[in-house]
Design an enzyme around this catalytic site. Sequence first.
Site, PDB file in Angstrom:
ATOM      1  N   ILE A  26     -16.541  45.299 -44.303  1.00 55.08           N
ATOM      2  CA  ILE A  26     -17.816  44.736 -44.751  1.00 55.08           C
ATOM      3  C   ILE A  26     -18.971  45.274 -43.917  1.00 55.08           C
ATOM      4  CG2 ILE A  26     -19.164  42.596 -44.874  1.00 55.08           C
ATOM      5  CD1 ILE A  26     -16.551  41.149 -45.616  1.00 55.08           C
ATOM      6  N   VAL A  70     -17.712  42.498 -28.445  1.00 48.08           N
ATOM      7  CA  VAL A  70     -18.595  41.334 -28.594  1.00 48.08           C
ATOM      8  C   VAL A  70     -18.130  40.153 -27.751  1.00 48.08           C
ATOM      9  CG1 VAL A  70     -19.399  41.992 -30.886  1.00 48.08           C
ATOM     10  CG2 VAL A  70     -17.386  40.488 -30.660  1.00 48.08           C
ATOM     11  N   TYR A 161      -7.783  31.064 -37.217  1.00 50.92           N
ATOM     12  CA  TYR A 161      -8.854  31.841 -37.858  1.00 50.92           C
ATOM     13  C   TYR A 161      -9.793  30.941 -38.642  1.00 50.92           C
ATOM     14  CZ  TYR A 161     -11.158  35.003 -41.144  1.00 50.92           C
ATOM     15  OH  TYR A 161     -12.084  35.672 -41.902  1.00 50.92           O
ATOM     16  N   LYS A 165     -13.971  30.149 -38.303  1.00 51.33           N
ATOM     17  CA  LYS A 165     -14.955  30.306 -39.368  1.00 51.33           C
ATOM     18  C   LYS A 165     -15.625  28.974 -39.698  1.00 51.33           C
ATOM     19  CE  LYS A 165     -14.646  34.701 -39.802  1.00 51.33           C
ATOM     20  NZ  LYS A 165     -15.790  35.566 -39.423  1.00 51.33           N
ATOM     21  N   THR A 196     -10.645  44.821 -47.355  1.00 50.14           N
ATOM     22  CA  THR A 196     -11.010  45.435 -46.084  1.00 50.14           C
ATOM     23  C   THR A 196      -9.733  45.673 -45.272  1.00 50.14           C
ATOM     24  OG1 THR A 196     -11.185  43.326 -44.925  1.00 50.14           O
ATOM     25  CG2 THR A 196     -13.175  44.134 -46.057  1.00 50.14           C
ATOM     26  N   LEU A 198      -9.031  44.310 -42.473  1.00 51.70           N
ATOM     27  CA  LEU A 198      -8.595  42.997 -42.000  1.00 51.70           C
ATOM     28  C   LEU A 198      -7.752  42.284 -43.050  1.00 51.70           C
ATOM     29  CD1 LEU A 198     -11.587  41.305 -40.110  1.00 51.70           C
ATOM     30  CD2 LEU A 198      -9.378  41.982 -39.168  1.00 51.70           C
TER      31      LEU A 198
END
Length: 274
Positions: A26, A70, A161, A165, A196, A198
């Site tokens: 993305i 990050v 996960y 989110k 993607t 992922l």
Amino acid sequence: MPIPATNAGYLLADKVVFLTGGTEGIGFECAQAYQRAGARLCIVSNDRLSIDRARTVLNPEATDFVLADVADSGEIKHAIEHCLRVFGQIDVIHNNAGISSPSKALHDTSEPEWKTLFEVNVGGIYHTTLHGIESLKKTRGTILNTGSLVGEIGQEIHAAYTATKGAVNALTKSMALDYAPLGIRVNAVAPAGVLTPLLRSWSQQQPNPEEVEAYLNQIHALGYCPEGDVIADACLFLISDMARFITGCILPVSGGAELGYKKLLAPQALEAKV
């Protein structure tokens, strides 16, 4: 498409976008969309090979890359400072970098896996905001977070996960309230399935990977699992002045998946794992 010598009239004319995870999936689709709209890009990735691949596609005159993680506050501080040295300003921070592994129930998730997911998916937003907010104050800029539909509705065998989110959703709304007085908008996109790297990695971790392709098409009311360009178009809208009165929005870009979400696994499959 190369950016013309003058980009006046383009949707992101004269804007500088600090984009994390912008070299594949993305994020890479967003990088191309933003560049076509006239933006200059500072792209952060922790994968040197993907940076090298992205260099061959993106306009070198309007793109700079920083190799950084990050999850590391110091590295992101350096990346922000580098972006300001190169471009002189930051108008948009798009927090797109994220990881999805492992695909496990909560009790099967190790402490290092749990911590890493939160350090990347949530900590990354903290670090870019911590070190980039002063620049956004000057430009009255915008922050965009890449969330996920599962942060709202959950997903079996993906607990850690989905927790990250869900945190992104709540964080987006709180940030929108905190920074609205400064003229800074904060929004998120919430895709369902998107083809993607992922997603393909997640697919291979499922008990029935051979059925996943059909499942991914079926969960979307529009009947297919999209590529990342459809998410990039929505992101472009949210960071542009066309969305100038939108903040605190978690925008589903999901093909209607939330209207009738279908389970991947039969209940007995999950029981077998537990």
